[in-house]
Design a protein around this motif. Structure first.
Motif, PDB file in Angstrom:
ATOM      1  N   ASP A  70       0.974  -1.206  -0.088  1.00  0.00           N
ATOM      2  CA  ASP A  70      -0.179   0.075  -0.016  1.00  0.00           C
ATOM      3  C   ASP A  70       0.913   1.335  -0.081  1.00  0.00           C
ATOM      4  O   ASP A  70       2.292   1.040  -0.101  1.00  0.00           O
ATOM      5  CB  ASP A  70      -0.840   0.012   1.188  1.00  0.00           C
ATOM      6  CG  ASP A  70      -2.465   0.752   0.697  1.00  0.00           C
ATOM      7  OD1 ASP A  70      -2.153   1.899   0.579  1.00  0.00           O
ATOM      8  OD2 ASP A  70      -3.316  -0.074   0.848  1.00  0.00           O
ATOM      9  N   LEU A  72       0.851   5.489   1.692  1.00  0.00           N
ATOM     10  CA  LEU A  72       0.070   6.734   2.034  1.00  0.00           C
ATOM     11  C   LEU A  72       1.257   7.550   2.381  1.00  0.00           C
ATOM     12  O   LEU A  72       2.781   7.164   2.420  1.00  0.00           O
ATOM     13  CB  LEU A  72      -0.536   6.267   3.491  1.00  0.00           C
ATOM     14  CG  LEU A  72       0.332   5.492   4.840  1.00  0.00           C
ATOM     15  CD1 LEU A  72      -0.537   5.710   5.587  1.00  0.00           C
ATOM     16  CD2 LEU A  72       0.389   4.137   4.442  1.00  0.00           C
ATOM     17  N   LYS A  73       0.969   8.688   2.999  1.00  0.00           N
ATOM     18  CA  LYS A  73       1.911   9.961   3.095  1.00  0.00           C
ATOM     19  C   LYS A  73       1.859  10.284   4.799  1.00  0.00           C
ATOM     20  O   LYS A  73       0.625  10.381   5.262  1.00  0.00           O
ATOM     21  CB  LYS A  73       2.001  10.975   2.359  1.00  0.00           C
ATOM     22  CG  LYS A  73       2.410  10.446   0.800  1.00  0.00           C
ATOM     23  CD  LYS A  73       2.273  11.667  -0.198  1.00  0.00           C
ATOM     24  CE  LYS A  73       2.769  11.348  -1.426  1.00  0.00           C
ATOM     25  NZ  LYS A  73       2.698  12.599  -2.416  1.00  0.00           N
ATOM     26  N   ARG A  86      -5.403   9.607   6.499  1.00  0.00           N
ATOM     27  CA  ARG A  86      -6.338   8.518   6.319  1.00  0.00           C
ATOM     28  C   ARG A  86      -5.565   7.325   6.670  1.00  0.00           C
ATOM     29  O   ARG A  86      -5.719   6.201   5.831  1.00  0.00           O
ATOM     30  CB  ARG A  86      -6.973   8.799   5.018  1.00  0.00           C
ATOM     31  CG  ARG A  86      -7.594  10.000   4.886  1.00  0.00           C
ATOM     32  CD  ARG A  86      -8.955   9.771   4.043  1.00  0.00           C
ATOM     33  NE  ARG A  86      -9.889   8.912   4.564  1.00  0.00           N
ATOM     34  CZ  ARG A  86     -11.182   8.712   4.021  1.00  0.00           C
ATOM     35  NH1 ARG A  86     -11.300   9.237   2.817  1.00  0.00           N
ATOM     36  NH2 ARG A  86     -12.063   8.213   4.421  1.00  0.00           N
ATOM     37  N   HIS A  90      -6.280   3.181   4.788  1.00  0.00           N
ATOM     38  CA  HIS A  90      -5.115   2.525   4.131  1.00  0.00           C
ATOM     39  C   HIS A  90      -4.768   1.144   4.931  1.00  0.00           C
ATOM     40  O   HIS A  90      -4.704   0.148   4.194  1.00  0.00           O
ATOM     41  CB  HIS A  90      -3.806   3.433   4.275  1.00  0.00           C
ATOM     42  CG  HIS A  90      -3.779   4.321   3.137  1.00  0.00           C
ATOM     43  ND1 HIS A  90      -3.501   4.198   1.736  1.00  0.00           N
ATOM     44  CD2 HIS A  90      -3.930   5.956   3.339  1.00  0.00           C
ATOM     45  CE1 HIS A  90      -3.552   5.227   1.073  1.00  0.00           C
ATOM     46  NE2 HIS A  90      -3.989   6.309   1.848  1.00  0.00           N
ATOM     47  N   TYR A 135       6.633   9.281   2.495  1.00  0.00           N
ATOM     48  CA  TYR A 135       5.902   8.386   1.972  1.00  0.00           C
ATOM     49  C   TYR A 135       6.175   7.127   2.440  1.00  0.00           C
ATOM     50  O   TYR A 135       6.977   6.420   2.750  1.00  0.00           O
ATOM     51  CB  TYR A 135       6.236   8.195   0.339  1.00  0.00           C
ATOM     52  CG  TYR A 135       5.494   6.774  -0.321  1.00  0.00           C
ATOM     53  CD1 TYR A 135       4.288   7.113  -0.880  1.00  0.00           C
ATOM     54  CD2 TYR A 135       5.954   5.805  -0.544  1.00  0.00           C
ATOM     55  CE1 TYR A 135       3.371   6.194  -1.558  1.00  0.00           C
ATOM     56  CE2 TYR A 135       5.278   4.652  -1.129  1.00  0.00           C
ATOM     57  CZ  TYR A 135       4.019   5.032  -1.506  1.00  0.00           C
ATOM     58  OH  TYR A 135       3.514   3.902  -2.334  1.00  0.00           O
ATOM     59  N   THR A 259      -7.854   8.621  -1.963  1.00  0.00           N
ATOM     60  CA  THR A 259      -8.129   9.820  -2.529  1.00  0.00           C
ATOM     61  C   THR A 259      -9.686   9.935  -3.298  1.00  0.00           C
ATOM     62  O   THR A 259     -10.008  10.913  -3.179  1.00  0.00           O
ATOM     63  CB  THR A 259      -6.900  10.310  -3.435  1.00  0.00           C
ATOM     64  OG1 THR A 259      -5.655  10.035  -2.833  1.00  0.00           O
ATOM     65  CG2 THR A 259      -7.007  11.928  -3.525  1.00  0.00           C
ATOM     66  N   SER A 262     -11.769  10.251  -0.740  1.00  0.00           N
ATOM     67  CA  SER A 262     -11.795  11.683  -0.151  1.00  0.00           C
ATOM     68  C   SER A 262     -12.378  12.722  -1.224  1.00  0.00           C
ATOM     69  O   SER A 262     -13.390  13.544  -0.673  1.00  0.00           O
ATOM     70  CB  SER A 262     -10.451  12.073   0.192  1.00  0.00           C
ATOM     71  OG  SER A 262      -9.816  10.844   1.126  1.00  0.00           O
ATOM     72  N   THR A 301      -2.854   8.477  -4.459  1.00  0.00           N
ATOM     73  CA  THR A 301      -1.868   9.468  -3.258  1.00  0.00           C
ATOM     74  C   THR A 301      -0.737  10.129  -3.856  1.00  0.00           C
ATOM     75  O   THR A 301      -0.512  10.922  -3.103  1.00  0.00           O
ATOM     76  CB  THR A 301      -1.289   8.066  -2.440  1.00  0.00           C
ATOM     77  OG1 THR A 301      -2.220   7.289  -1.965  1.00  0.00           O
ATOM     78  CG2 THR A 301      -0.426   8.467  -1.322  1.00  0.00           C
ATOM     79  N   VAL A 304      -2.536  13.291  -5.700  1.00  0.00           N
ATOM     80  CA  VAL A 304      -3.681  13.928  -5.134  1.00  0.00           C
ATOM     81  C   VAL A 304      -4.674  13.921  -6.328  1.00  0.00           C
ATOM     82  O   VAL A 304      -5.598  13.185  -6.282  1.00  0.00           O
ATOM     83  CB  VAL A 304      -3.614  15.183  -4.450  1.00  0.00           C
ATOM     84  CG1 VAL A 304      -5.008  15.596  -3.743  1.00  0.00           C
ATOM     85  CG2 VAL A 304      -2.584  15.192  -3.303  1.00  0.00           C
ATOM     86  N   GLN A 340      -4.241  17.588   4.512  1.00  0.00           N
ATOM     87  CA  GLN A 340      -2.916  16.729   4.894  1.00  0.00           C
ATOM     88  C   GLN A 340      -1.902  17.744   5.618  1.00  0.00           C
ATOM     89  O   GLN A 340      -1.216  17.288   6.470  1.00  0.00           O
ATOM     90  CB  GLN A 340      -2.489  16.488   3.490  1.00  0.00           C
ATOM     91  CG  GLN A 340      -3.281  15.578   2.802  1.00  0.00           C
ATOM     92  CD  GLN A 340      -2.934  15.245   1.382  1.00  0.00           C
ATOM     93  OE1 GLN A 340      -2.248  16.014   0.583  1.00  0.00           O
ATOM     94  NE2 GLN A 340      -3.126  13.870   1.030  1.00  0.00           N
TER      95      GLN A 340
END
Length: 359
Positions: A70, A72-73, A86, A90, A135, A259, A262, A301, A304, A340
């Motif tokens: 996966d 995410l940041k 989020r 994730h 990341y 995203t 979102s 991700t 965006v 974010q």
């Protein structure tokens, strides 16, 4: 935050300058590891210095592709605090991917705790410049040592971190995408809804051919009738025709993008007409010809949102919004990035603060 054993590196790397950061080129000082053995379950969670993982040539992931990941940041806000965006969703998606790939269940809470723990340890690696972030790449691979096609009996979970620069060096820029009815990314009943290595291998040829034709990304159509929009590159696709925002439904062939979710949530908050429905490439091209296709963008991700300025299909190009970023696309980008980085209101509590590093 869980109290995982930590072995700190004796040779910390120099921190890079925020300027010039690329995607995935640099890795931080530490990584999170955890093992699974049938009969023993998940065990030995630990944070150790970043380094190579030794594998036998007969390790099953190398032959049969039983691997998930996966992405995410973590973001450093103007207040200096580090936020994950989020992370819970994730972690839940990562667990779903594991189930689809016949991997043993990894508790969502444990996944979340690994995110917080490792980012906390390597918090100094979170860059500070606008548009930059850290990341996170959680991964599970099958580690049996044998040749035979079946779900493995042993696995390795690892989490690594990489400081990354802004996806858009000069602001949000529309891209050219090519709809392909030649290449197929996924079919219902396959692996399309899992974030697994095989899906990305399947995308390489289509991406190569799109770039050779002068486009930035490939827009995949469904694998059966070759006419319904599926995904664009490694992103979900959205478009605005008239007063309707449309995105393909989650029907087993596309990833449940965080995203994507979102953006849909925000647009519904704003009172827009948002529809998740199948839409054909012919309908989109016709809307482009007669000017009803007001905006088109990908969500993911890394970027965006990525606005689409030109859509190509079977030798024909349509220009969207004069090749400029649309008003809604820009609003989504500004709103999500504002959340974010802790600049804007977070009505759905999508961000979570990373704990301060332990002594």
């Amino acid at each position: 935050m869980a109290d995982f054993p930590i072995t700190r590196t004796s040779q910390p790397k120099p921190k890079p300058a925020d300027e010039g950061l690329a995607f995935g080129k640099l890795l931080t000082d530490h990584m999170f590891l955890m093992d699974y053995t049938e009969g023993k379950g998940w065990h030995a969670p630990r944070i150790v210095p970043y380094g190579p993982i030794s594998m036998d040539p007969a390790t099953t992931v190398l032959h049969y592709g039983q691997a998930i990941f996966d992405g995410l940041k973590a973001f450093r806000g103007a207040d200096g605090r580090v936020r994950l965006f989020r992370a819970q969703r994730h972690a839940e998606r990562f667990a779903r991917s594991a189930k689809i790939m016949c991997m043993p269940e990894l508790p969502v809470d444990l996944i979340r705790e690994s995110f917080d723990a490792l980012v906390s340890v390597d918090q100094d690696w979170v860059p500070r410049a606008p548009g930059t972030s850290l990341y996170l790449r959680p991964t599970i691979i099958a580690t049996d040592v044998m040749l035979g096609v079946h779900p493995a009996h042993s696995y390795l979970y690892f989490l690594i971190l990489s400081p990354v620069g802004s996806y858009y060096k000069e602001g949000v820029k529309p891209v050219r995408i090519l709809a392909s009815d030649t290449h197929v990314r996924a079919v219902k009943g396959g692996l399309g809804e899992a974030k697994t290595a095989a899906n990305y291998a399947a995308s390489l040829a289509g991406q190569r051919d799109a770039e050779a034709a002068g486009y930035t990304q490939v827009l995949y159509l469904d694998g059966v009738q070759r006419k319904y929009l599926d995904e664009v590159g490694t992103m979900n696709i959205m478009l605005r025709i008239g007063d309707e925002v449309i995105t393909p439904p989650l029907a087993g062939t596309i990833l449940d993008g965080v995203t994507r979710n979102s953006a849909l949530t925000l647009m519904r908050d704003w009172g827009l007409r948002v529809t998740e429905r199948p839409i054909t490439i012919d309908e989109v091209m016709q809307a482009g010809r007669d000017g009803r296709l007001q905006e088109m963008w990908g969500t993911g991700t890394a970027a965006v949102v990525s606005p689409v300025g030109t859509l190509g299909y079977r030798g024909e190009d349509v220009t969207i919004n004069g090749g400029r970023t649309g008003e809604l696309t820009q609003k989504l980008y500004d709103t999500i990035t504002g959340i974010q980085y802790g600049r804007g209101n977070d009505p759905h509590n999508w961000t979570s603060l990373v704990p301060a590093p332990r002594g």
